[in-house]
Write a protein that holds these residues in place. Structure first.
Motif, PDB file in Angstrom:
ATOM      1  N   GLN A   4       0.819  -1.206   0.000  1.00 48.03           N
ATOM      2  CA  GLN A   4       0.000   0.000   0.000  1.00 48.03           C
ATOM      3  C   GLN A   4       0.855   1.260   0.000  1.00 48.03           C
ATOM      4  OE1 GLN A   4      -2.990   0.126  -0.687  1.00 48.03           O
ATOM      5  NE2 GLN A   4      -3.811  -1.915  -0.264  1.00 48.03           N
ATOM      6  N   MET A   5       1.970   1.251   0.723  1.00 44.10           N
ATOM      7  CA  MET A   5       2.844   2.434   0.725  1.00 44.10           C
ATOM      8  C   MET A   5       3.449   2.659  -0.663  1.00 44.10           C
ATOM      9  SD  MET A   5       2.637   4.108   3.411  1.00 44.10           S
ATOM     10  CE  MET A   5       3.945   5.241   2.954  1.00 44.10           C
ATOM     11  N   ALA A   6       3.798   1.562  -1.347  1.00 42.16           N
ATOM     12  CA  ALA A   6       4.327   1.702  -2.701  1.00 42.16           C
ATOM     13  C   ALA A   6       3.279   2.287  -3.635  1.00 42.16           C
ATOM     14  CB  ALA A   6       4.805   0.343  -3.212  1.00 42.16           C
ATOM     15  N   LEU A   7       2.028   1.853  -3.491  1.00 46.84           N
ATOM     16  CA  LEU A   7       0.956   2.380  -4.325  1.00 46.84           C
ATOM     17  C   LEU A   7       0.726   3.863  -4.050  1.00 46.84           C
ATOM     18  CD1 LEU A   7      -1.611  -0.571  -4.121  1.00 46.84           C
ATOM     19  CD2 LEU A   7      -0.077  -0.007  -6.021  1.00 46.84           C
ATOM     20  N   ILE A   8       0.788   4.241  -2.782  1.00 47.95           N
ATOM     21  CA  ILE A   8       0.599   5.654  -2.434  1.00 47.95           C
ATOM     22  C   ILE A   8       1.714   6.505  -3.030  1.00 47.95           C
ATOM     23  CG2 ILE A   8       0.632   7.278  -0.501  1.00 47.95           C
ATOM     24  CD1 ILE A   8      -0.862   5.116   1.116  1.00 47.95           C
ATOM     25  N   GLU A   9       2.952   6.008  -2.983  1.00 45.77           N
ATOM     26  CA  GLU A   9       4.059   6.754  -3.588  1.00 45.77           C
ATOM     27  C   GLU A   9       3.813   6.958  -5.082  1.00 45.77           C
ATOM     28  OE1 GLU A   9       7.835   5.058  -2.806  1.00 45.77           O
ATOM     29  OE2 GLU A   9       7.659   5.200  -0.623  1.00 45.77           O
ATOM     30  N   LEU A  10       3.384   5.894  -5.766  1.00 44.67           N
ATOM     31  CA  LEU A  10       3.109   6.007  -7.201  1.00 44.67           C
ATOM     32  C   LEU A  10       1.957   6.975  -7.457  1.00 44.67           C
ATOM     33  CD1 LEU A  10       3.423   2.233  -8.163  1.00 44.67           C
ATOM     34  CD2 LEU A  10       4.972   4.064  -8.884  1.00 44.67           C
ATOM     35  N   GLU A  11       0.946   6.953  -6.580  1.00 45.32           N
ATOM     36  CA  GLU A  11      -0.202   7.838  -6.748  1.00 45.32           C
ATOM     37  C   GLU A  11       0.194   9.293  -6.562  1.00 45.32           C
ATOM     38  OE1 GLU A  11      -4.934   7.707  -5.609  1.00 45.32           O
ATOM     39  OE2 GLU A  11      -3.482   6.884  -4.190  1.00 45.32           O
ATOM     40  N   LEU A  12       1.024   9.569  -5.557  1.00 46.49           N
ATOM     41  CA  LEU A  12       1.484  10.939  -5.327  1.00 46.49           C
ATOM     42  C   LEU A  12       2.325  11.448  -6.499  1.00 46.49           C
ATOM     43  CD1 LEU A  12       2.432  10.753  -1.545  1.00 46.49           C
ATOM     44  CD2 LEU A  12       0.634  12.160  -2.554  1.00 46.49           C
ATOM     45  N   ALA A  13       2.997  10.517  -7.178  1.00 40.66           N
ATOM     46  CA  ALA A  13       3.804  10.896  -8.338  1.00 40.66           C
ATOM     47  C   ALA A  13       2.976  10.982  -9.616  1.00 40.66           C
ATOM     48  CB  ALA A  13       4.936   9.885  -8.524  1.00 40.66           C
ATOM     49  N   GLY A  14       1.659  10.706  -9.523  1.00 39.99           N
ATOM     50  CA  GLY A  14       0.801  10.773 -10.695  1.00 39.99           C
ATOM     51  C   GLY A  14       0.946   9.601 -11.630  1.00 39.99           C
ATOM     52  N   ARG A  15       1.487   8.487 -11.142  1.00 40.08           N
ATOM     53  CA  ARG A  15       1.754   7.327 -12.001  1.00 40.08           C
ATOM     54  C   ARG A  15       0.744   6.210 -11.810  1.00 40.08           C
ATOM     55  NH1 ARG A  15       7.506   5.275 -10.842  1.00 40.08           N
ATOM     56  NH2 ARG A  15       6.930   3.871 -12.550  1.00 40.08           N
ATOM     57  N   LEU A  16      -0.215   6.373 -10.896  1.00 36.80           N
ATOM     58  CA  LEU A  16      -1.132   5.291 -10.571  1.00 36.80           C
ATOM     59  C   LEU A  16      -2.573   5.719 -10.781  1.00 36.80           C
ATOM     60  CD1 LEU A  16      -0.970   2.372  -9.128  1.00 36.80           C
ATOM     61  CD2 LEU A  16      -1.918   3.595  -7.169  1.00 36.80           C
ATOM     62  N   VAL A  17      -3.391   4.783 -11.270  1.00 33.80           N
ATOM     63  CA  VAL A  17      -4.835   4.981 -11.385  1.00 33.80           C
ATOM     64  C   VAL A  17      -5.514   3.902 -10.558  1.00 33.80           C
ATOM     65  CG1 VAL A  17      -6.829   5.013 -12.925  1.00 33.80           C
ATOM     66  CG2 VAL A  17      -4.648   5.953 -13.697  1.00 33.80           C
ATOM     67  N   ARG A  18      -6.457   4.308  -9.709  1.00 31.51           N
ATOM     68  CA  ARG A  18      -7.214   3.336  -8.916  1.00 31.51           C
ATOM     69  C   ARG A  18      -8.557   3.072  -9.604  1.00 31.51           C
ATOM     70  NH1 ARG A  18      -4.968   2.237  -3.933  1.00 31.51           N
ATOM     71  NH2 ARG A  18      -3.424   3.759  -3.188  1.00 31.51           N
ATOM     72  N   HIS A  19      -8.948   1.794  -9.588  1.00 30.05           N
ATOM     73  CA  HIS A  19     -10.188   1.358 -10.219  1.00 30.05           C
ATOM     74  C   HIS A  19     -11.098   0.726  -9.168  1.00 30.05           C
ATOM     75  CE1 HIS A  19      -8.286   1.821 -14.240  1.00 30.05           C
ATOM     76  NE2 HIS A  19      -7.209   1.412 -13.599  1.00 30.05           N
ATOM     77  N   ALA A  20     -12.333   0.463  -9.554  1.00 28.02           N
ATOM     78  CA  ALA A  20     -13.291  -0.161  -8.647  1.00 28.02           C
ATOM     79  C   ALA A  20     -12.802  -1.542  -8.225  1.00 28.02           C
ATOM     80  CB  ALA A  20     -14.661  -0.271  -9.307  1.00 28.02           C
ATOM     81  N   GLY A  21     -13.246  -1.984  -7.054  1.00 27.64           N
ATOM     82  CA  GLY A  21     -12.914  -3.321  -6.585  1.00 27.64           C
ATOM     83  C   GLY A  21     -11.493  -3.469  -6.096  1.00 27.64           C
ATOM     84  N   GLY A  22     -10.834  -2.376  -5.721  1.00 23.52           N
ATOM     85  CA  GLY A  22      -9.482  -2.451  -5.182  1.00 23.52           C
ATOM     86  C   GLY A  22      -8.422  -2.764  -6.231  1.00 23.52           C
ATOM     87  N   ARG A  23      -8.699  -2.478  -7.496  1.00 19.71           N
ATOM     88  CA  ARG A  23      -7.731  -2.749  -8.556  1.00 19.71           C
ATOM     89  C   ARG A  23      -6.969  -1.469  -8.912  1.00 19.71           C
ATOM     90  NH1 ARG A  23     -10.687  -4.376 -13.437  1.00 19.71           N
ATOM     91  NH2 ARG A  23     -12.158  -2.825 -12.642  1.00 19.71           N
ATOM     92  N   VAL A  24      -5.763  -1.632  -9.416  1.00 16.74           N
ATOM     93  CA  VAL A  24      -4.907  -0.484  -9.757  1.00 16.74           C
ATOM     94  C   VAL A  24      -4.205  -0.744 -11.086  1.00 16.74           C
ATOM     95  CG1 VAL A  24      -4.497   0.215  -7.367  1.00 16.74           C
ATOM     96  CG2 VAL A  24      -2.993  -1.483  -8.418  1.00 16.74           C
ATOM     97  N   SER A  25      -3.758   0.315 -11.725  1.00 19.05           N
ATOM     98  CA  SER A  25      -2.975   0.214 -12.953  1.00 19.05           C
ATOM     99  C   SER A  25      -2.063   1.412 -13.050  1.00 19.05           C
ATOM    100  CB  SER A  25      -3.886   0.138 -14.186  1.00 19.05           C
ATOM    101  OG  SER A  25      -4.528   1.399 -14.400  1.00 19.05           O
ATOM    102  N   LEU A  26      -1.099   1.348 -13.947  1.00 19.85           N
ATOM    103  CA  LEU A  26      -0.263   2.509 -14.206  1.00 19.85           C
ATOM    104  C   LEU A  26      -1.065   3.546 -14.983  1.00 19.85           C
ATOM    105  CD1 LEU A  26       3.162   0.929 -15.234  1.00 19.85           C
ATOM    106  CD2 LEU A  26       2.562   1.984 -13.049  1.00 19.85           C
ATOM    107  N   ALA A  27      -0.770   4.802 -14.721  1.00 23.16           N
ATOM    108  CA  ALA A  27      -1.456   5.894 -15.431  1.00 23.16           C
ATOM    109  C   ALA A  27      -0.964   5.927 -16.862  1.00 23.16           C
ATOM    110  CB  ALA A  27      -1.192   7.210 -14.736  1.00 23.16           C
TER     111      ALA A  27
END
Length: 379
Positions: free
Chosen positions: A356-379
């Motif tokens: 989760q911390m890695a995902l948050i770092e990617l999100e703060l850098a604008g590199r992550l997109v969160r999807h429904a159902g707890g899924r994620v992908s690169l932006a």
């Protein structure tokens, strides 16, 4: 100028708003950070380092911006309702990621009543609007809180019906996609004010926010989350009302639909819902009967329902045991196709907190997109 529950200090309210209004911090990130660090002030201290590890420069939200937001809410006669307030609605808290904070005007006790959502087409037929108004009045007379989105057509008719009968024990809750002090559509200014004075008006967006297209799905999830059941009175295919129905089904709530003529495009959405497992209803008695005996999960064939422990009370935060774990190395596991967070934990072999911390770092850098159902992908 504390506009939240007395249990929260003004400093805590200020810190939570500062986290929530930070770029790259959405509800998912907010909850993970709060669980990891145990409080908003500690999250604010940690954010520059977290963002720095991903190569992003984090700047705290200017204090003046938060002060201006709080002053604007006070001027509108509104208040904050945070996720851990005892008054926070338990059905909404049962969603996968409930809104961390809402603003409201009106009677908060309506959140403690049984609630049913009535939604449908903006360009609804006269007959469907009359039906929605009758449903709203009848359900409010039975003691239900009628929830809708203050849009033209079915939403407005449902609200007006409930307002007309609220002296019999029920009421109405309007959920808007703008800030609590912004009226949309403009011609519903009187209706919105009436709901704020006699019923309950809710908003997730900060005060002063104009409604944008991307805000409406967030509003729809609140409408679906507040209610034990959602009724679609009239809807075209791919309409916002069908999004609300889908969200209700995903949350394990009952979904009902009023059938219509196959020759009317405004009925196709309801007819498709019924084909997919929604319950056909033709009267307020049908709706009340289903709500009184419904114990989930939804019969609409969309996906497995999402449940959280509703009997545990409001979300509480304490630092987690893996708070010292560094972020996991998971960037190579991500691509453009959404993947479940649980799968990332399995494949990386790292702890849930580290992932989760890695995902948050990617999100703060604008590199992550969160999807429904707890899924994620690169932006």
């Amino acid at each position: 100028m504390n506009l939240a529950a007395p249990a929260l200090s003004e400093a805590e309210v200020f810190a939570r708003l500062s986290v929530l209004r930070s770029a790259g911090i959405g509800p998912v990130s907010y909850y993970h950070l709060m669980r990891r660090f145990g409080g908003a002030a500690k999250v604010l201290e940690a954010l520059p380092d977290i963002a720095g590890r991903s190569g992003a420069l984090y700047r705290h939200v200017p204090r003046e911006r938060i002060v201006a937001e709080m002053e604007r809410l006070q001027a509108a006669g509104g208040h904050y309702l945070f996720h851990d307030d005892p008054a926070y609605p338990r059905l909404l808290a049962a969603l996968e990621t409930p809104p961390p904070v809402l603003t409201y005007r009106g009677d908060l006790s309506l959140l403690g009543q049984g609630a049913v959502a009535l939604v449908g087409a903006r360009n609804a037929s006269a007959g469907a609007c009359r039906l929605a108004r009758d449903y709203g009045a009848s359900l409010a007379a039975r003691g239900y809180a009628v929830v809708s989105g203050l849009a033209r057509g079915i939403d407005a008719a449902a609200h007006r019906g409930a307002l007309a009968a609220m002296d019999k024990g029920g009421g109405t809750i309007g959920v808007i996609a703008s800030g609590i002090d912004v009226t949309y559509p403009p011609d519903h200014a009187e209706l919105q004010e009436d709901i704020a004075v006699r019923g309950l008006l809710l908003a997730e967006m900060p005060p002063g926010t104009e409604p944008l297209a991307r805000h409406f799905p967030f509003r729809n999830r609140i409408i679906a989350g507040l209610a034990a059941g959602t009724v679609v009175v009239e809807a075209a295919p791919r309409s916002g009302s069908l999004i609300t129905a889908r969200l209700a089904a995903e949350a394990g709530r009952e979904v009902m639909a009023v059938p219509g003529s196959p020759l009317d495009s405004r009925s196709r959405g309801c007819n498709e819902l019924i084909r997919d497992g929604a319950i056909l209803v033709q009267s307020a008695d049908d709706i009340a009967e289903l709500l009184e005996r419904f114990d989930g999960p939804s019969r609409l064939k969309l996906r497995e329902p999402i449940w959280t422990a509703m009997d545990e009370g409001p979300v509480q935060f304490a630092p987690q045991g893996d708070a010292e774990d560094g972020p996991a190395d998971i960037a190579h596991l991500l691509g453009m196709a959404p993947v479940a967070t649980d799968e990332l934990i399995r494949q990386s072999g790292a702890s849930a907190g580290a992932v989760q911390m890695a995902l948050i770092e990617l999100e703060l850098a604008g590199r992550l997109v969160r999807h429904a159902g707890g899924r994620v992908s690169l932006a």
